[in-house]
Write a protein that holds these residues in place. Structure first.
Motif, short mmCIF file in Angstrom:
data_model
loop_
_atom_site.label_atom_id
_atom_site.label_comp_id
_atom_site.label_asym_id
_atom_site.label_seq_id
_atom_site.Cartn_x
_atom_site.Cartn_y
_atom_site.Cartn_z
N CYS A 57 -1.69 124.94 -36.47
CA CYS A 57 -2.28 124.63 -35.21
C CYS A 57 -3.69 124.55 -35.28
O CYS A 57 -4.29 125.54 -36.19
CB CYS A 57 -1.89 125.41 -34.26
SG CYS A 57 -0.12 125.76 -33.70
N GLU A 108 8.57 116.60 -22.70
CA GLU A 108 7.51 116.91 -23.76
C GLU A 108 8.35 118.41 -24.14
O GLU A 108 8.28 118.85 -25.30
CB GLU A 108 6.39 117.43 -23.43
CG GLU A 108 5.35 116.30 -22.98
CD GLU A 108 4.25 116.51 -22.80
OE1 GLU A 108 3.48 116.65 -23.81
OE2 GLU A 108 3.58 117.06 -21.68
N ASP A 113 7.69 117.76 -29.94
CA ASP A 113 6.88 116.86 -30.86
C ASP A 113 7.27 117.66 -32.43
O ASP A 113 7.39 118.85 -32.49
CB ASP A 113 5.41 117.15 -30.71
CG ASP A 113 4.72 115.96 -31.82
OD1 ASP A 113 4.63 114.88 -31.38
OD2 ASP A 113 4.27 116.39 -32.77
N SER A 114 7.20 116.62 -33.55
CA SER A 114 7.50 117.34 -35.06
C SER A 114 6.37 118.49 -35.22
O SER A 114 6.74 119.25 -36.02
CB SER A 114 7.30 116.35 -35.96
OG SER A 114 6.11 115.63 -35.91
N ALA A 115 5.40 118.48 -34.77
CA ALA A 115 4.15 119.50 -35.09
C ALA A 115 4.59 120.68 -34.48
O ALA A 115 3.99 121.76 -34.91
CB ALA A 115 2.66 119.12 -34.18
N VAL A 140 -0.46 123.53 -27.69
CA VAL A 140 0.46 122.05 -27.55
C VAL A 140 -0.01 121.77 -29.14
O VAL A 140 -1.15 121.03 -29.25
CB VAL A 140 -0.31 121.21 -26.57
CG1 VAL A 140 0.26 119.94 -26.78
CG2 VAL A 140 -0.06 121.87 -25.10
N PRO A 141 0.81 121.97 -30.03
CA PRO A 141 0.51 121.76 -31.42
C PRO A 141 0.42 120.22 -31.66
O PRO A 141 -0.31 120.13 -32.71
CB PRO A 141 1.98 122.40 -32.15
CG PRO A 141 2.34 123.14 -31.20
CD PRO A 141 2.14 122.49 -29.74
N SER A 142 0.98 119.42 -30.87
CA SER A 142 0.55 117.98 -31.26
C SER A 142 -0.72 117.48 -30.93
O SER A 142 -1.03 116.48 -31.21
CB SER A 142 2.07 117.12 -30.38
OG SER A 142 1.33 117.28 -29.09
N GLU A 143 -1.47 118.27 -30.09
CA GLU A 143 -2.77 117.55 -29.64
C GLU A 143 -3.54 117.95 -30.73
O GLU A 143 -3.91 119.20 -31.11
CB GLU A 143 -3.42 118.61 -28.25
CG GLU A 143 -4.65 117.78 -27.90
CD GLU A 143 -5.24 118.68 -26.96
OE1 GLU A 143 -5.80 118.04 -25.86
OE2 GLU A 143 -5.48 119.72 -26.93
N ARG A 144 -4.56 116.95 -31.48
CA ARG A 144 -5.37 116.99 -32.29
C ARG A 144 -6.80 116.62 -31.92
O ARG A 144 -7.76 116.35 -32.98
CB ARG A 144 -4.95 116.30 -33.80
CG ARG A 144 -3.53 116.87 -34.31
CD ARG A 144 -3.83 118.02 -34.99
NE ARG A 144 -2.50 119.03 -35.05
CZ ARG A 144 -2.10 119.33 -36.02
NH1 ARG A 144 -2.43 118.59 -37.39
NH2 ARG A 144 -0.91 120.14 -36.29
#
Ligand SMILES: Nc1nc2c(c(=O)[nH]1)N[C@H]1C(S)=C(S)[C@@H](COP(=O)(O)O)O[C@H]1N2
Ligand SMILES: [Mo]
Length: 165
Positions: A57, A108, A113-115, A140-144
């Motif tokens: 993360c 969601e 998500d795959s993250a 939220v692991p998908s948020e980059r």
């Protein structure tokens, strides 16, 4: 959305500048069910739900660079909602004590998500989150980018029920 962050909805991110000052030191948050009833949830109760860890993360802080990778550990937001809310629901509002917040949709949570799944994290790299780190933090692991969903100091989790016509 207006530029005045003092009057805007906490669910409309008001600023990309993270608040440097923790609003308090109590990690207990209020859970408000789809029926409108609320009750406090402690870290001990969160830890009673299945423990989930998500590696890799990153917190991408606008203007302040990126930190990570971290492994966050907590309960999934889905498990928290399912543990405390029996009614049908469509979204969850996660709000912090300093007036920051994020809206998370049932889709969601049900199809992560795959993250990695969205967490209410209470630990990072094997240590409980301290005050500066957010105590109980939405991850939220998908948020980059921007980290607008990585809500620290969660003070309220509000479940929005199905809107019936
Ligand atoms: N409660 C709360 N959470 C927040 C913020 C905030 O101001 N208040 N700022 C967000 C923003 S814009 C960023 S970049 C990150 C910063 O996280 P960090 O302190 O772990 O680097 O927290 C996010 N979560
Ligand atoms: Mo940010």
């Amino acid at each position: 959305m207006t530029g005045d962050h003092k009057t805007t909805d906490p669910l409309q991110p008001h600023s990309h500048e993270p608040n440097p000052a923790p609003p308090g030191d109590d990690p207990t948050f209020q859970f408000v069910g789809a029926d409108g009833r609320s009750h406090p949830v402690t870290v001990a109760e969160l830890r009673g739900l299945p423990e989930v860890s998500v590696p890799n993360c990153y917190i991408v802080s606008t203007g302040h660079g990126t930190s990570g990778p971290f492994t966050f550990t907590g309960a999934t937001l889905l498990a928290v909602v399912q543990a405390f809310c029996a009614e049908p629901w469509t979204e969850v509002e996660v709000i912090s004590a300093d007036g920051f917040g994020n809206r998370v949709y049932a889709t969601e949570l049900r199809k992560p998500d795959s993250a990695g799944p969205i967490l209410l994290a209470y630990a990072m790299d094997g240590q409980l989150l301290n005050c500066a780190q957010g105590l109980v933090r939405l991850i939220v692991p998908s948020e980059r980018d921007d980290a607008l969903r990585q809500v620290k100091w969660v003070s309220e989790v509000r479940v929005v029920g199905e809107k019936r016509p």
